[in-house]
Scaffold this motif. Sequence first.
Motif, PDB file in Angstrom:
ATOM      1  N   LEU A 184      52.442 -10.400  24.458  1.00 47.71           N
ATOM      2  CA  LEU A 184      51.623  -9.291  23.978  1.00 47.71           C
ATOM      3  C   LEU A 184      52.056  -8.715  22.628  1.00 47.71           C
ATOM      4  N   ASN A 185      53.271  -9.043  22.150  1.00 50.95           N
ATOM      5  CA  ASN A 185      53.784  -8.500  20.886  1.00 50.95           C
ATOM      6  C   ASN A 185      53.669  -6.981  20.849  1.00 50.95           C
ATOM      7  N   ILE A 186      54.468  -6.334  21.650  1.00 48.82           N
ATOM      8  CA  ILE A 186      54.413  -4.888  21.852  1.00 48.82           C
ATOM      9  C   ILE A 186      55.453  -4.172  20.985  1.00 48.82           C
ATOM     10  N   TYR A 187      55.075  -2.995  20.518  1.00 46.30           N
ATOM     11  CA  TYR A 187      55.998  -2.096  19.833  1.00 46.30           C
ATOM     12  C   TYR A 187      56.239  -0.907  20.741  1.00 46.30           C
ATOM     13  N   ARG A 188      57.506  -0.465  20.810  1.00 50.36           N
ATOM     14  CA  ARG A 188      57.871   0.670  21.657  1.00 50.36           C
ATOM     15  C   ARG A 188      58.697   1.678  20.875  1.00 50.36           C
ATOM     16  N   THR A 189      58.505   2.944  21.208  1.00 50.17           N
ATOM     17  CA  THR A 189      59.335   4.005  20.653  1.00 50.17           C
ATOM     18  C   THR A 189      60.688   3.956  21.355  1.00 50.17           C
ATOM     19  N   THR A 190      61.769   3.950  20.580  1.00 50.76           N
ATOM     20  CA  THR A 190      63.120   3.898  21.141  1.00 50.76           C
ATOM     21  C   THR A 190      63.577   5.299  21.551  1.00 50.76           C
ATOM     22  N   GLU A 191      64.772   5.380  22.137  1.00 42.67           N
ATOM     23  CA  GLU A 191      65.348   6.675  22.491  1.00 42.67           C
ATOM     24  C   GLU A 191      65.500   7.548  21.253  1.00 42.67           C
ATOM     25  N   LYS A 192      65.919   6.947  20.154  1.00 38.47           N
ATOM     26  CA  LYS A 192      66.052   7.694  18.901  1.00 38.47           C
ATOM     27  C   LYS A 192      64.692   8.246  18.457  1.00 38.47           C
ATOM     28  N   GLY A 193      63.663   7.444  18.576  1.00 38.00           N
ATOM     29  CA  GLY A 193      62.317   7.881  18.234  1.00 38.00           C
ATOM     30  C   GLY A 193      61.826   8.994  19.137  1.00 38.00           C
TER      31      GLY A 193
END
Length: 86
Positions: A57-66
Motif C-alpha cells: 500500500l505504500n503508507i505514510y505514518r506520523t511518528t511519535e515525534k510527529g
Amino acid sequence: MKYRSRTEITVLILEAANGGATKTKIMYKSFLSYAQLKEYFTMLIENGSLEYEAGLLNIYRTTEKGLRLLKIYNQIEEIIPQVNVN
C-alpha cells in the motif's frame, strides 16, 4: 483559500498521516499539489516526524515525534487562538 504558514501545512500533513495514509490521500486532505507535498515529505521524513512503510500500500505514518508536535501545536492553539482578520 487563505494563506497558510509552513507550520499549518505541516500540521495538516501530520494529521492526515496519523494512523497511516497514502500519498494521494494526504495530498487531498492537506490541499497541496504533488510538488508541494514532495517538498514537505522530504523535510518531515528527514526530521523524523513522518515515516514511510514500503509494501503493497505504500503508507505514510506520523511518528511519535510527529504526534508530539501535533499535541504541542494544539496546546498552543488553545492558549493563543488564531485571529481571523477580514
